[in-house]
Motif scaffolding. Structure first.
Motif, PDB file in Angstrom:
ATOM      1  N   PHE A  18       1.148  21.179  -9.259  1.00  0.00           N
ATOM      2  CA  PHE A  18       0.611  19.691  -9.717  1.00  0.00           C
ATOM      3  C   PHE A  18       0.061  20.162 -10.900  1.00  0.00           C
ATOM      4  O   PHE A  18       0.098  19.099 -12.191  1.00  0.00           O
ATOM      5  N   SER A  19      -0.706  21.190 -11.811  1.00  0.00           N
ATOM      6  CA  SER A  19      -0.551  21.394 -13.089  1.00  0.00           C
ATOM      7  C   SER A  19       0.478  21.955 -14.249  1.00  0.00           C
ATOM      8  O   SER A  19       0.646  21.382 -14.983  1.00  0.00           O
ATOM      9  N   GLN A  20       1.447  22.367 -13.084  1.00  0.00           N
ATOM     10  CA  GLN A  20       2.794  22.525 -13.549  1.00  0.00           C
ATOM     11  C   GLN A  20       3.647  21.226 -14.326  1.00  0.00           C
ATOM     12  O   GLN A  20       4.309  20.893 -15.508  1.00  0.00           O
ATOM     13  N   CYS A  21       2.864  20.788 -13.401  1.00  0.00           N
ATOM     14  CA  CYS A  21       3.766  19.301 -13.680  1.00  0.00           C
ATOM     15  C   CYS A  21       3.635  18.450 -14.649  1.00  0.00           C
ATOM     16  O   CYS A  21       3.738  17.524 -14.969  1.00  0.00           O
ATOM     17  N   LEU A  22       2.260  18.697 -14.325  1.00  0.00           N
ATOM     18  CA  LEU A  22       0.984  17.765 -15.952  1.00  0.00           C
ATOM     19  C   LEU A  22       1.767  18.087 -17.640  1.00  0.00           C
ATOM     20  O   LEU A  22       2.019  17.928 -17.949  1.00  0.00           O
ATOM     21  N   TYR A  23       1.450  19.705 -17.186  1.00  0.00           N
ATOM     22  CA  TYR A  23       2.297  19.995 -18.405  1.00  0.00           C
ATOM     23  C   TYR A  23       3.993  19.920 -18.479  1.00  0.00           C
ATOM     24  O   TYR A  23       3.918  20.092 -20.118  1.00  0.00           O
ATOM     25  N   GLU A  24       4.683  19.347 -17.679  1.00  0.00           N
ATOM     26  CA  GLU A  24       5.735  19.293 -18.408  1.00  0.00           C
ATOM     27  C   GLU A  24       6.194  18.004 -18.434  1.00  0.00           C
ATOM     28  O   GLU A  24       7.218  17.458 -19.302  1.00  0.00           O
ATOM     29  N   TRP A  25       5.115  16.688 -17.977  1.00  0.00           N
ATOM     30  CA  TRP A  25       5.163  15.885 -17.865  1.00  0.00           C
ATOM     31  C   TRP A  25       4.019  15.071 -19.054  1.00  0.00           C
ATOM     32  O   TRP A  25       3.688  13.624 -19.649  1.00  0.00           O
ATOM     33  N   GLN A  26       3.637  16.414 -20.145  1.00  0.00           N
ATOM     34  CA  GLN A  26       3.230  16.082 -21.053  1.00  0.00           C
ATOM     35  C   GLN A  26       2.919  14.937 -22.289  1.00  0.00           C
ATOM     36  O   GLN A  26       2.516  14.116 -22.406  1.00  0.00           O
ATOM     37  N   SER A  27       4.351  15.100 -22.607  1.00  0.00           N
ATOM     38  CA  SER A  27       5.278  13.768 -23.321  1.00  0.00           C
ATOM     39  C   SER A  27       4.698  12.122 -22.780  1.00  0.00           C
ATOM     40  O   SER A  27       4.540  11.628 -23.744  1.00  0.00           O
ATOM     41  N   LEU A  28       4.978  12.467 -21.561  1.00  0.00           N
ATOM     42  CA  LEU A  28       5.199  10.852 -20.924  1.00  0.00           C
ATOM     43  C   LEU A  28       3.612  10.607 -20.666  1.00  0.00           C
ATOM     44  O   LEU A  28       3.243   9.271 -20.579  1.00  0.00           O
ATOM     45  N   GLU A  29       2.456  11.658 -20.164  1.00  0.00           N
ATOM     46  CA  GLU A  29       1.383  11.546 -20.620  1.00  0.00           C
ATOM     47  C   GLU A  29       1.064  10.936 -21.616  1.00  0.00           C
ATOM     48  O   GLU A  29       0.115   9.643 -21.327  1.00  0.00           O
ATOM     49  N   THR A  30       1.869  11.058 -22.350  1.00  0.00           N
ATOM     50  CA  THR A  30       0.967  10.881 -24.010  1.00  0.00           C
ATOM     51  C   THR A  30       1.427   9.388 -24.187  1.00  0.00           C
ATOM     52  O   THR A  30       0.641   8.265 -24.870  1.00  0.00           O
ATOM     53  N   GLY A  31       2.621   9.146 -24.115  1.00  0.00           N
ATOM     54  CA  GLY A  31       2.564   8.282 -24.113  1.00  0.00           C
ATOM     55  C   GLY A  31       2.143   6.892 -23.292  1.00  0.00           C
ATOM     56  O   GLY A  31       2.172   5.706 -23.873  1.00  0.00           O
ATOM     57  N   ALA A  32       2.130   7.301 -21.839  1.00  0.00           N
ATOM     58  CA  ALA A  32       1.593   6.009 -21.217  1.00  0.00           C
ATOM     59  C   ALA A  32      -0.089   6.259 -21.661  1.00  0.00           C
ATOM     60  O   ALA A  32      -0.286   4.709 -21.944  1.00  0.00           O
ATOM     61  N   PHE A  33      -0.841   6.398 -22.461  1.00  0.00           N
ATOM     62  CA  PHE A  33      -2.473   6.794 -22.197  1.00  0.00           C
ATOM     63  C   PHE A  33      -2.119   5.991 -23.924  1.00  0.00           C
ATOM     64  O   PHE A  33      -3.009   5.199 -24.050  1.00  0.00           O
ATOM     65  N   ALA A  34      -0.913   6.449 -24.885  1.00  0.00           N
ATOM     66  CA  ALA A  34      -0.497   5.290 -25.776  1.00  0.00           C
ATOM     67  C   ALA A  34      -1.154   3.779 -25.660  1.00  0.00           C
ATOM     68  O   ALA A  34      -1.134   3.192 -25.872  1.00  0.00           O
ATOM     69  N   VAL A  35       0.291   3.699 -24.296  1.00  0.00           N
ATOM     70  CA  VAL A  35       0.610   2.042 -24.404  1.00  0.00           C
ATOM     71  C   VAL A  35      -0.938   1.315 -23.534  1.00  0.00           C
ATOM     72  O   VAL A  35      -1.197   0.970 -23.905  1.00  0.00           O
ATOM     73  N   LEU A  36      -1.880   2.378 -22.739  1.00  0.00           N
ATOM     74  CA  LEU A  36      -3.002   1.916 -21.718  1.00  0.00           C
ATOM     75  C   LEU A  36      -3.811   1.501 -23.414  1.00  0.00           C
ATOM     76  O   LEU A  36      -4.264   0.439 -22.768  1.00  0.00           O
ATOM     77  N   ALA A  37      -3.742   2.540 -24.505  1.00  0.00           N
ATOM     78  CA  ALA A  37      -4.315   2.369 -25.444  1.00  0.00           C
ATOM     79  C   ALA A  37      -4.071   0.978 -25.935  1.00  0.00           C
ATOM     80  O   ALA A  37      -4.915   0.265 -26.689  1.00  0.00           O
ATOM     81  N   ALA A  38      -2.963   0.725 -26.135  1.00  0.00           N
ATOM     82  CA  ALA A  38      -2.557  -0.906 -27.246  1.00  0.00           C
ATOM     83  C   ALA A  38      -2.694  -1.894 -26.375  1.00  0.00           C
ATOM     84  O   ALA A  38      -3.362  -2.818 -27.138  1.00  0.00           O
ATOM     85  N   LEU A  39      -3.230  -1.563 -24.726  1.00  0.00           N
ATOM     86  CA  LEU A  39      -2.933  -2.717 -24.122  1.00  0.00           C
ATOM     87  C   LEU A  39      -3.995  -3.191 -24.506  1.00  0.00           C
ATOM     88  O   LEU A  39      -4.700  -4.271 -23.879  1.00  0.00           O
ATOM     89  N   ILE A  40      -5.547  -1.702 -24.399  1.00  0.00           N
ATOM     90  CA  ILE A  40      -6.668  -2.684 -23.946  1.00  0.00           C
ATOM     91  C   ILE A  40      -6.901  -2.587 -25.524  1.00  0.00           C
ATOM     92  O   ILE A  40      -8.414  -4.212 -25.659  1.00  0.00           O
ATOM     93  N   GLY A  41      -6.888  -2.005 -26.637  1.00  0.00           N
ATOM     94  CA  GLY A  41      -6.985  -3.027 -27.879  1.00  0.00           C
ATOM     95  C   GLY A  41      -6.696  -4.602 -28.035  1.00  0.00           C
ATOM     96  O   GLY A  41      -7.203  -4.850 -28.891  1.00  0.00           O
TER      97      GLY A  41
END
Length: 243
Positions: A18-41
């Protein structure tokens, strides 16, 4: 370092590391969090706008109620002014008939124009979204301002247009009677007795009120103006005129 778990297939690879996959998908996570933050805003801004609109609508409603409460007083003032104009113009007509070379200048002056009327009517229209009422109020505002300008010019133009001055007096009395009719049409709404106002005004009531409550000793010019006004087979004002 990138491990062989580059693809991180769901769910097998995530379960294995699980931890390695989180590391590999960090760009996707960053983008997802950015989209979520934009939606909340976006949602927060929408809520703020709706709240501000709600407060502004309440403010405008309170302001409109206040202007509507004052409207009966404004209409009473306008009616009184119209009555004074009709009476005063009858006096002017009598002055002109009294002597062959009778003059108004030095012997007659128009009633004092209540300058608060245009201000009050203009403020009412600014806060009202009832188009039929606004059309009627706008016509009243137009008529009363035109009448005042004509009365002021009556003496100023006496020497130039002397032959037609009696005809002008009759026409101005007719216009003052229109103002009385406009005020009468608006009173029920202004007093909260009705939410509807007329969308057209007939000619008959204007003439009737002028004959029985206005002029004294009507002359040929007066009768000519009345006859011409009545000869038009349609209302003298409709709400469509302001569109």
């Amino acid at each position: 370092m990138v491990t062989p778990l580059v693809r991180c297939n769901v769910p097998s690879d995530w379960t294995a590391d699980f931890s390695q996959c989180l590391y590999e998908w960090q760009s996707l996570e960053t983008g997802a969090f950015a989209v979520l933050a934009a939606l909340i805003g976006y949602l927060a801004i929408r809520l703020q706008i709706r709240h501000a609109d709600k407060l502004e609508n309440k403010r405008l409603m309170r302001l409109h109620r206040a202007k509507r409460f004052v409207l009966p007083l404004t209409l009473s003032t306008a009616t009184h002014y119209a009555n004074e104009v009709i009476r005063s113009l009858s006096e002017a007509s009598a002055i002109l008939r009294s002597t062959p070379n009778g003059r108004l200048s030095g012997h007659w002056s128009p009633p004092v124009f209540p300058s608060e009327i245009p201000v009050s009517l203009g403020e009412f229209v600014e806060t009202s979204d009832v188009e039929t009422v606004n059309a009627l109020v706008s016509e009243l505002l137009r008529q009363i301002q035109i009448l005042n300008a004509r009365l002021v010019s009556l003496i100023a133009d006496e020497d130039v247009f002397r032959l037609g001055i009696n005809m002008n007096i009759a026409e101005y009395q007719l216009q003052a009677a229109k103002i009385r009719q406009l005020c009468g049409a608006l009173f029920p709404y202004a007093r909260g007795q009705s939410e509807d106002v007329p969308t057209e005004l007939e000619r008959g009531p204007v003439v009737s009120s002028l004959r029985f409550n206005g002029t004294a000793a009507p002359d040929d010019d007066f009768e000519s103006v009345i006859e011409r006004f009545q000869s038009v087979g349609k209302p003298w004002w409709t709400a469509n005129d302001d569109r």
